[in-house]
Design a protein around this motif. Structure first.
Motif: not given
Length: 588
Positions: A68-95
């Motif tokens: 999604a990020g490569q295609r420029g769909d940044y809202p979807r990219a944001t939600r995708g990274f954030l879902d995994v970040a919260e699942r694993y408590g990853s600050a790096a993915l939240a960043e």
């Protein structure tokens, strides 16, 4: 299996999907390729859940977010990274999610994501700085200060004096900032000079000048080596109309920091206020000698004299600039203003006409035309603007619009209408002029004429978001029976073209409210208010909050708007329709 640690990503979207898959391949067993037919049953169906590393859903989510990020769909990219970040408590993915949200042009999404990043990395200063910056953008300086103070409590070196100066320049209410700063000082383990200076500025801004002076006096005894201390004392003295004390403070500061340009400017300003023009000119000459004969510096110094209406020294500073081929346009504009002030109308006109195309071009033509009208030379003013249109085709529409506005100011509405009609007969597809005529029709209450002109603009330029929004909003605001769905369609077309435009976000909310959906209207209006605190948006948001029974929030926003906006006709009109809004605690 060891937990996978994702590398910190510092570029926009540097990991290609296949690279990401390769990095993560070891975290989850994958069946080998086979030419045999698919098994009838999933061999992993009864396998225990993955408790460390990435499971299949998470890997899939990261890949989808990356694509999604490569295609420029940044809202979807944001939600995708954030879902995994919260699942694993990853600050790096939240960043990483926050980085994607930056490109989404969705201020609310960015702020929500940054808050979730901060929750995963509470000791990091980076999300705090971002949240502070976002709060400033929406005009919430109190929230921005809270983020900075929290960072300071963690040991960060956040600058506060400049922050407070910017907040005061923006017209924010200093009272809540002062309360927060005093609480901050009470909790400090050691004296922090920057915090003391910032607090003194806020005390002065709230009228507690005595407290500010006492604080600065204590700081002068404890840390007289601070140039910023003397700068603030000099500035506050000037604000209190005490130029003698300002001069004394500036001189004291220059003993500590010889040649400090800010202190020298304050000294020059104090000398000007005291009528010591020769001393002020000596200081400004020294500044030019010390810091180079920079055109911007000359302009700034000239404006010091102009502010106190000392025209000859300002002219002397400006004249050396206009002989240069690279003369700043503002120099011609200021020299024109000086000549106009001295009743040298024709000389002023020459200066105004020398302002080239660019930032100051229209200001110069407006000043020249107004000057001629004030000199009872309306025909000369109109001739001047007509000739300027011929000389500067790029500004043709803007100069016609300017002449229309000047005719309106002179009470010559019929001539203004005739000029617009004449120009549009020659240039029927001129979007700016037709839009202007539409807005004039709206002001006159002629919605049919307004709609006709806006329809023409939209037909000629289907991607004109301003025309789409103007027509959609007008239909919604007029609450015309049977046309609200049409209004919504127009506004949604405008939103698709400019998704971050606060005026369009406001229209999205308002049309939903008109359709009887205040709950659907609320998030749109909240986003609009966050992006652009404006009295019209405030009025809409207050009304929707009131309709939803959120009376305390509605009244809080009403009080904030009354403090923030000197002119607020829509909020005043709202109070006339809902007088109970202004009566806290009253039952409906």
């Amino acid at each position: 299996m060891p937990r996978v640690t994702l590398p910190r990503i510092t570029r926009r979207f540097p990991l290609a999907p296949l690279v990401l898959a390769t990095l993560l391949a070891g975290c989850q067993g994958m069946p080998g390729a086979s030419s045999a037919a698919e098994p009838a049953e999933d061999p992993m169906a009864d396998a225990p859940p993955v408790t460390r590393g990435l499971d299949a859903d998470s890997l899939s989510g990261l890949l989808e977010a990356e694509l999604a990020g490569q295609r420029g769909d940044y809202p979807r990219a944001t939600r995708g990274f954030l879902d995994v970040a919260e699942r694993y408590g990853s600050a790096a993915l939240a960043e990483r999610a926050t980085l994607a949200a930056r490109f989404s042009e969705d201020a609310r999404l960015l702020e929500d994501t940054a808050r979730r990043w901060q929750a995963l990395a509470p000791q990091s200063d980076a999300p705090a700085r971002l949240l502070s910056s976002l709060a400033i953008q929406r005009g919430d300086w109190d929230a921005a200060l809270a983020q900075r103070l929290a960072a300071i409590s963690r040991g960060a070196q956040e600058e506060l004096t400049g922050f407070v100066e910017s907040a005061l320049e923006a017209g924010t209410d200093p009272v809540p900032l002062l309360a927060r700063m005093r609480e901050h000082l009470a909790n400090l383990d050691e004296t922090r000079h920057d915090s003391e200076l910032a607090t003194a500025l806020l005390e002065a801004a709230t009228g507690e000048r005595g407290a500010a002076e006492q604080r600065l006096a204590r700081l002068a005894r404890a840390a007289p080596e601070l140039p910023e201390l003397w700068q603030i004392r000099a500035r506050l003295a000037l604000e209190a109309d005490d130029p003698a004390s300002a001069r004394s403070a500036a001189r004291r500061g220059l003993e500590v920091a010889p040649g400090d340009p800010r202190l020298m400017l304050l000294l020059a300003r104090a000398e000007i206020r005291l009528g010591r023009i020769e001393a002020a000119e000596a200081t400004t000459d020294a500044l030019l000698d010390d810091h180079g004969d920079d055109p911007e510096l000359r302009l700034g110094l000239a404006r010091l004299f102009l502010e106190e209406e000392h025209l000859p020294p300002a002219r002397r500073l400006l004249l050396p600039l206009v002989g240069d081929d690279e003369a700043p346009p503002l120099a011609f504009l200021l020299l024109g203003a000086i000549a106009e002030e001295e009743d040298e109308v024709d000389n002023a006109l020459l200066y105004y006409r020398q302002v080239p195309e660019g930032e100051q071009f229209l200001n110069a033509r407006l000043s020249a035309a107004r000057m001629l009208i004030a000199d009872d030379r309306l025909l000369d003013a109109r001739t001047f603007l007509r000739l300027e249109r011929l000389r500067h085709e790029t500004y043709y529409s803007e100069l016609v619009s300017l002449e229309v506005e000047l005719l309106d100011e002179a009470g010559l509405d019929e001539q203004a209408d005739a000029l617009l009609d004449s120009e549009l007969s020659r240039r029927p597809d001129d979007e700016q002029l037709r839009y202007q005529r539409a807005m004039r029709a709206f002001t006159d209450g002629d919605l049919a004429a307004m709609e006709a002109d806006l329809r023409h603009v939209i037909e000629a330029a289907p991607d004109n978001a301003h025309a789409l929004n103007a027509l959609g909003y007008t239909l919604a605001d007029a609450n015309l029976e049977g046309r609200l769905e049409e209004a919504r369609e127009l506004i949604e077309r405008a939103h698709a073209l400019e998704p971050g435009n606060p005026a369009i976000l406001d229209s999205q909310g308002w049309v939903r409210y008109r359709q009887g959906d205040p709950e659907g209207a609320l998030p749109w209006l909240e986003r609009a208010w966050s992006a652009m605190p404006d009295q019209e948006i405030a009025a809409h948001l207050i009304e929707v909050l009131w309709a939803l029974g959120q009376e305390e929030r509605a009244r809080d926003l009403l009080e904030e708007s009354q403090r923030r906006f000197e002119e607020r006709p829509l909020i005043d009109e709202l109070l006339q329709r809902y007088p109970e809004l202004g009566v806290p605690g009253r039952d409906d």
